[in-house]
Design a protein around this motif. Sequence first.
Motif, PDB file in Angstrom:
ATOM      1  N   SER A   1       0.836  -1.190   0.000  1.00 56.20           N
ATOM      2  CA  SER A   1       0.000   0.000   0.000  1.00 56.20           C
ATOM      3  C   SER A   1       0.871   1.239   0.000  1.00 56.20           C
TER       4      SER A   1
ATOM      5  N   GLU B   1       0.845   5.338   1.055  1.00 62.71           N
ATOM      6  CA  GLU B   1       0.152   6.242   1.965  1.00 62.71           C
ATOM      7  C   GLU B   1       0.711   7.663   1.828  1.00 62.71           C
TER       8      GLU B   1
ATOM      9  N   THR C   1      -4.750   6.533   1.745  1.00 66.95           N
ATOM     10  CA  THR C   1      -4.122   5.241   1.461  1.00 66.95           C
ATOM     11  C   THR C   1      -4.621   4.693   0.140  1.00 66.95           C
TER      12      THR C   1
END
Length: 119
Positions: free
Chosen positions: A33, A35, A50
Amino acid sequence: QVQLVESGGGLAQPGGSLTLSCATSRSIFSIDSMEWHRQAPGKQRELVATFTSGGSTNYADPVKGRFTISRDNAKNTVYLQMNSLKPEDTAVYYCNAVRQVLGIRHDSWGQGTQVTVSS
């Protein structure tokens, strides 16, 4: 480890827009991910948005409806489009790449880019 290079910060007027970019040193598909965080003077760093590897997005309440996180897979770059900026959005914005390796979370941070919202 992932190297991140951020750009796009600067000065904007209230109600204005800015777009931040975060270029990664490895394929964005290898990252679980991405962010965006921010840290205002005298405050703790907070998670803003995110983008997961599955394509889902999440936003902190103060920026919902105003900020959009997106990803360009070909460029291995993540963006944060910021609209309707407010003075309270003033902060240093940091990009973070999260990888889960054998159950252990690994974070890689960019150098940060200053966003100032002021008339």
